[in-house]
Design a protein around this motif. Sequence first.
Motif, PDB file in Angstrom:
ATOM      1  N   PRO A 159       4.867  35.171 -37.154  1.00  0.00           N
ATOM      2  CA  PRO A 159       5.736  36.163 -36.562  1.00  0.00           C
ATOM      3  C   PRO A 159       5.561  37.571 -37.281  1.00  0.00           C
ATOM      4  O   PRO A 159       5.199  37.685 -38.259  1.00  0.00           O
ATOM      5  CB  PRO A 159       7.088  35.335 -37.035  1.00  0.00           C
ATOM      6  N   VAL A 160       6.312  38.630 -36.328  1.00  0.00           N
ATOM      7  CA  VAL A 160       6.140  39.898 -36.665  1.00  0.00           C
ATOM      8  C   VAL A 160       7.541  40.686 -36.489  1.00  0.00           C
ATOM      9  O   VAL A 160       8.337  39.820 -35.453  1.00  0.00           O
ATOM     10  CB  VAL A 160       5.111  40.971 -36.131  1.00  0.00           C
ATOM     11  N   ASP A 161       7.914  41.599 -37.190  1.00  0.00           N
ATOM     12  CA  ASP A 161       9.070  42.192 -36.734  1.00  0.00           C
ATOM     13  C   ASP A 161       9.090  43.200 -36.031  1.00  0.00           C
ATOM     14  O   ASP A 161       8.143  44.148 -36.004  1.00  0.00           O
ATOM     15  CB  ASP A 161       9.731  42.593 -38.121  1.00  0.00           C
ATOM     16  N   VAL A 162       9.747  43.318 -34.908  1.00  0.00           N
ATOM     17  CA  VAL A 162       9.905  44.455 -33.710  1.00  0.00           C
ATOM     18  C   VAL A 162      11.299  45.113 -33.907  1.00  0.00           C
ATOM     19  O   VAL A 162      12.402  44.505 -33.800  1.00  0.00           O
ATOM     20  CB  VAL A 162       9.798  43.842 -32.525  1.00  0.00           C
ATOM     21  N   CYS A 163      11.200  46.460 -34.287  1.00  0.00           N
ATOM     22  CA  CYS A 163      12.402  47.157 -34.120  1.00  0.00           C
ATOM     23  C   CYS A 163      13.029  47.307 -32.887  1.00  0.00           C
ATOM     24  O   CYS A 163      12.341  47.821 -31.786  1.00  0.00           O
ATOM     25  CB  CYS A 163      12.071  48.533 -34.646  1.00  0.00           C
ATOM     26  N   VAL A 164      14.259  47.108 -32.577  1.00  0.00           N
ATOM     27  CA  VAL A 164      14.933  46.891 -31.386  1.00  0.00           C
ATOM     28  C   VAL A 164      16.256  48.198 -31.266  1.00  0.00           C
ATOM     29  O   VAL A 164      16.588  48.518 -30.095  1.00  0.00           O
ATOM     30  CB  VAL A 164      15.306  45.687 -30.613  1.00  0.00           C
ATOM     31  N   GLU A 165      16.496  48.362 -32.383  1.00  0.00           N
ATOM     32  CA  GLU A 165      17.537  49.157 -32.531  1.00  0.00           C
ATOM     33  C   GLU A 165      17.486  50.322 -33.403  1.00  0.00           C
ATOM     34  O   GLU A 165      16.829  50.122 -34.640  1.00  0.00           O
ATOM     35  CB  GLU A 165      18.931  48.634 -32.624  1.00  0.00           C
ATOM     36  N   VAL A 166      17.937  51.553 -33.486  1.00  0.00           N
ATOM     37  CA  VAL A 166      17.950  52.516 -34.368  1.00  0.00           C
ATOM     38  C   VAL A 166      19.285  53.528 -34.441  1.00  0.00           C
ATOM     39  O   VAL A 166      19.679  53.399 -33.595  1.00  0.00           O
ATOM     40  CB  VAL A 166      16.588  53.396 -34.148  1.00  0.00           C
ATOM     41  N   ASP A 167      19.467  53.648 -35.617  1.00  0.00           N
ATOM     42  CA  ASP A 167      20.564  54.730 -36.042  1.00  0.00           C
ATOM     43  C   ASP A 167      19.868  55.765 -35.697  1.00  0.00           C
ATOM     44  O   ASP A 167      19.477  56.735 -36.722  1.00  0.00           O
ATOM     45  CB  ASP A 167      21.116  54.558 -37.334  1.00  0.00           C
ATOM     46  N   ALA A 168      19.920  56.626 -34.585  1.00  0.00           N
ATOM     47  CA  ALA A 168      19.033  57.644 -34.173  1.00  0.00           C
ATOM     48  C   ALA A 168      19.510  58.958 -34.974  1.00  0.00           C
ATOM     49  O   ALA A 168      18.766  59.795 -35.390  1.00  0.00           O
ATOM     50  CB  ALA A 168      18.885  58.080 -32.544  1.00  0.00           C
ATOM     51  N   GLU A 169      20.812  59.168 -34.981  1.00  0.00           N
ATOM     52  CA  GLU A 169      21.497  60.230 -35.651  1.00  0.00           C
ATOM     53  C   GLU A 169      21.151  60.364 -36.997  1.00  0.00           C
ATOM     54  O   GLU A 169      20.867  61.445 -37.493  1.00  0.00           O
ATOM     55  CB  GLU A 169      23.219  60.018 -35.482  1.00  0.00           C
ATOM     56  N   ARG A 170      21.377  59.237 -37.732  1.00  0.00           N
ATOM     57  CA  ARG A 170      21.123  59.082 -39.222  1.00  0.00           C
ATOM     58  C   ARG A 170      19.468  59.482 -39.272  1.00  0.00           C
ATOM     59  O   ARG A 170      18.984  60.109 -40.310  1.00  0.00           O
ATOM     60  CB  ARG A 170      21.306  57.812 -39.823  1.00  0.00           C
ATOM     61  N   LEU A 171      18.689  58.981 -38.536  1.00  0.00           N
ATOM     62  CA  LEU A 171      17.145  59.206 -38.746  1.00  0.00           C
ATOM     63  C   LEU A 171      16.851  60.609 -38.319  1.00  0.00           C
ATOM     64  O   LEU A 171      16.241  61.312 -39.369  1.00  0.00           O
ATOM     65  CB  LEU A 171      16.451  58.285 -37.801  1.00  0.00           C
ATOM     66  N   LEU A 172      17.417  61.432 -37.270  1.00  0.00           N
ATOM     67  CA  LEU A 172      17.196  62.771 -37.155  1.00  0.00           C
ATOM     68  C   LEU A 172      17.703  63.657 -38.523  1.00  0.00           C
ATOM     69  O   LEU A 172      17.161  64.645 -38.718  1.00  0.00           O
ATOM     70  CB  LEU A 172      17.948  63.171 -35.847  1.00  0.00           C
ATOM     71  N   ALA A 173      18.846  63.224 -38.874  1.00  0.00           N
ATOM     72  CA  ALA A 173      19.421  64.047 -40.076  1.00  0.00           C
ATOM     73  C   ALA A 173      18.581  63.837 -41.370  1.00  0.00           C
ATOM     74  O   ALA A 173      18.304  64.731 -41.958  1.00  0.00           O
ATOM     75  CB  ALA A 173      20.654  63.211 -40.388  1.00  0.00           C
ATOM     76  N   LEU A 174      17.891  62.503 -41.453  1.00  0.00           N
ATOM     77  CA  LEU A 174      16.990  62.430 -42.544  1.00  0.00           C
ATOM     78  C   LEU A 174      15.701  63.227 -42.291  1.00  0.00           C
ATOM     79  O   LEU A 174      15.230  63.745 -43.120  1.00  0.00           O
ATOM     80  CB  LEU A 174      16.437  60.966 -42.624  1.00  0.00           C
ATOM     81  N   TYR A 175      15.335  63.390 -41.275  1.00  0.00           N
ATOM     82  CA  TYR A 175      13.877  64.026 -40.745  1.00  0.00           C
ATOM     83  C   TYR A 175      14.224  65.594 -40.934  1.00  0.00           C
ATOM     84  O   TYR A 175      13.500  66.483 -41.687  1.00  0.00           O
ATOM     85  CB  TYR A 175      13.479  64.023 -39.433  1.00  0.00           C
ATOM     86  N   LEU A 176      15.495  66.078 -40.376  1.00  0.00           N
ATOM     87  CA  LEU A 176      15.703  67.453 -40.602  1.00  0.00           C
ATOM     88  C   LEU A 176      15.956  67.878 -42.103  1.00  0.00           C
ATOM     89  O   LEU A 176      15.445  68.746 -42.881  1.00  0.00           O
ATOM     90  CB  LEU A 176      17.186  67.808 -40.208  1.00  0.00           C
ATOM     91  N   GLU A 177      16.443  66.925 -42.980  1.00  0.00           N
ATOM     92  CA  GLU A 177      16.763  67.185 -44.391  1.00  0.00           C
ATOM     93  C   GLU A 177      15.321  67.475 -45.102  1.00  0.00           C
ATOM     94  O   GLU A 177      15.097  68.390 -45.951  1.00  0.00           O
ATOM     95  CB  GLU A 177      17.571  66.149 -44.855  1.00  0.00           C
ATOM     96  N   ARG A 178      14.339  66.579 -44.870  1.00  0.00           N
ATOM     97  CA  ARG A 178      13.466  66.417 -45.718  1.00  0.00           C
ATOM     98  C   ARG A 178      12.468  67.652 -45.217  1.00  0.00           C
ATOM     99  O   ARG A 178      11.758  68.333 -46.041  1.00  0.00           O
ATOM    100  CB  ARG A 178      12.505  65.254 -45.048  1.00  0.00           C
ATOM    101  N   ILE A 179      12.446  68.058 -43.845  1.00  0.00           N
ATOM    102  CA  ILE A 179      11.387  69.282 -43.387  1.00  0.00           C
ATOM    103  C   ILE A 179      11.952  70.518 -43.791  1.00  0.00           C
ATOM    104  O   ILE A 179      11.540  71.313 -44.285  1.00  0.00           O
ATOM    105  CB  ILE A 179      11.373  69.016 -42.060  1.00  0.00           C
ATOM    106  N   VAL A 180      13.510  70.521 -43.859  1.00  0.00           N
ATOM    107  CA  VAL A 180      13.958  71.585 -44.322  1.00  0.00           C
ATOM    108  C   VAL A 180      13.999  72.010 -45.809  1.00  0.00           C
ATOM    109  O   VAL A 180      13.864  73.178 -46.332  1.00  0.00           O
ATOM    110  CB  VAL A 180      15.726  71.979 -43.658  1.00  0.00           C
TER     111      VAL A 180
END
Lengths: 309, 317
Positions: B293-314
């Motif tokens: 068995p493998v794990d497959v991502c099917v849902e994401v908290d897009a808002e939180r992910l985008l905030a994390l990316y922004l935080e790290r790059i900024v």
Amino acid sequence: MTKRRFIIDTDTASDDAVAILMALEWPDVQVDAITMVFGNMPIEQGGINARYTVELCGQETPVYQGTARPLLREPYYAEFFHGSDGMGEMHYPPPKRPLAGMDAVNELVRRFREAPGEITLITLGPLTNIALALSLEPKMAEWVKECYIMGGAACTVGNITPAAEYNIWCDPEAARMVFHSGMKIMMVGWEHCRGEANLDDEEMAMVYGFGTERAKFAMDCNQSALKASREWLGDPGLGLPDPMTMAIALNRDVCTRSSMHYVDVACDELTRGMTVVDELGVTNKEPNIEVCWEIDPVLWKETLYQTLR
Amino acid sequence: MPKKLLIDTDPGVDDAMAILFALNSPELDLVGLTTIYGNVYVEQATENALRILEFAGRRDVPVAQGAAKPLLTPLEGVAHFVHGSDGLGETRQPPPTGEAVDQPAAEFIVETIIANPGEVTLMPVGPLTNIAIAVELDPRIVDNVAQVVIMGGAATVNGNVNPAAEANIWGDPHAADIVFGAGWPLTMVGLDVTMQIVMDATYLDALKEAGGRTAAYIHDITRFYLDFHRRIHGLGGLHTHDPSAVAYAIDPTLFATIRGGMRVLTEGIAAGMTLMDRRGEWYGEHAWTGRPPVDVCVEVDAERLLALYLERIVAAP
């Protein structure tokens, strides 16, 4: 005398053992290394059989363990053909020397890199190690002087399915990778060891009569294969596909007719492992394989006997 | 202690975005980049990997060049139309000064994992050829890798090359079937989630506005990529593919996963399709029976992910 240099990739069971022996005994050939692949036997047993053969010939050729499984398929061993030990139920004592390493694929790349254009490769089993070596280092294809492949069935019946010969069938994806690699390849199909090329009872008795340990070994270890050859393939005597291929590598005159063709390997279920040879050139694709069509049965046997006497 | 991360990559605009994300995240320690054909030819991928590391002042991270073509199928071309002919959105950056190590990628992958048992997160974000060769070369890596996080595939949605196939898996379906069947802890971050995460023009402008040279670099390289998304998808933003895999390695709670055996179709009109056993219970045996068995991502908290990316790059230099 500078000797010709060989590397043998093998899934050592009984006919592989004879092929290895032939190369080790041939006067102008030096075997640099033997690399193991799964196939007739699980990888460990193949390595045991190869080392036993090397020691029987009084040599110290390094034996490297390689790939234990096909790329995408499940392994399918041939104990039913060669016996549970792969050596005709002779259950020889274990070899004295250990494996030289566990990384046959890297070893292949390393050895061919160090001597580009100088070493001949002979494959006697599924082509998994070779496919991986070529993927890891595409220049391998140029570094190999020439490659003799025991495998396939050129425009004729297979031996594991109606379509396919065992070595190619075991890992058809690997075979396809190797066939399209650009390496200089001669394909020696299993069909050449049949018919007149079989050793009949009289010839086998003659070999035993040579009285050497090698002759006895070569015949003894093939007893399961002889039985399978007769009962299962319906052939008159003992067929020796790997030694036949080795005979051509040792003595090119054993192959009396060959030509270049486009050859592909089928990977779908019905025709899995079929070597599709474009004999008439109808695909207009660049020929990639020299196909062996005919052999000289007398010269083949003489080449074999020379190494057993 | 940060996770050791080894990214196998074909940079690639979103690859560059992912690498810079990883380099600026304290949870991760980038121990190497291995390169692969895909978005660009492998030589270009290697050059770009070196360029990105040099831009980030991280020449210490080794780069190993990998396969130039798929295991069995011919290379059908690369995605210049998505990433620009230089792979970095036609930004025409000067050539790198450093060089790749003198070792094939697959060997580098094996050595890195074996030298750090249980510690390396292996993250392929391109076609899976190098990974398949590595696992065949030395199956011990299956038990010695910490986890494998793949950007690729589409389990519950259409592909992006054709209705069946996502580009990375389509790039080498045979390799993908080997990798999904190897039996290691594997998570697929595929189109099921990455297409739910859209960085729009406003987001990218805000990133540039708030950040330093890293943010400006990302803004630059995404111009061409943004234009592709506009032309092909009619989208005012870009799908966040490769950075999502990095986000998973940083914080898996951003995603919800499902678990099951996966096969990759290798032939026919649906070659490259990731077809998952989402049911588990069957009356008889079939090609999924016994698949790890493998794990497959099917849902994401897009808002939180985008905030994390922004935080790290900024926050990056």
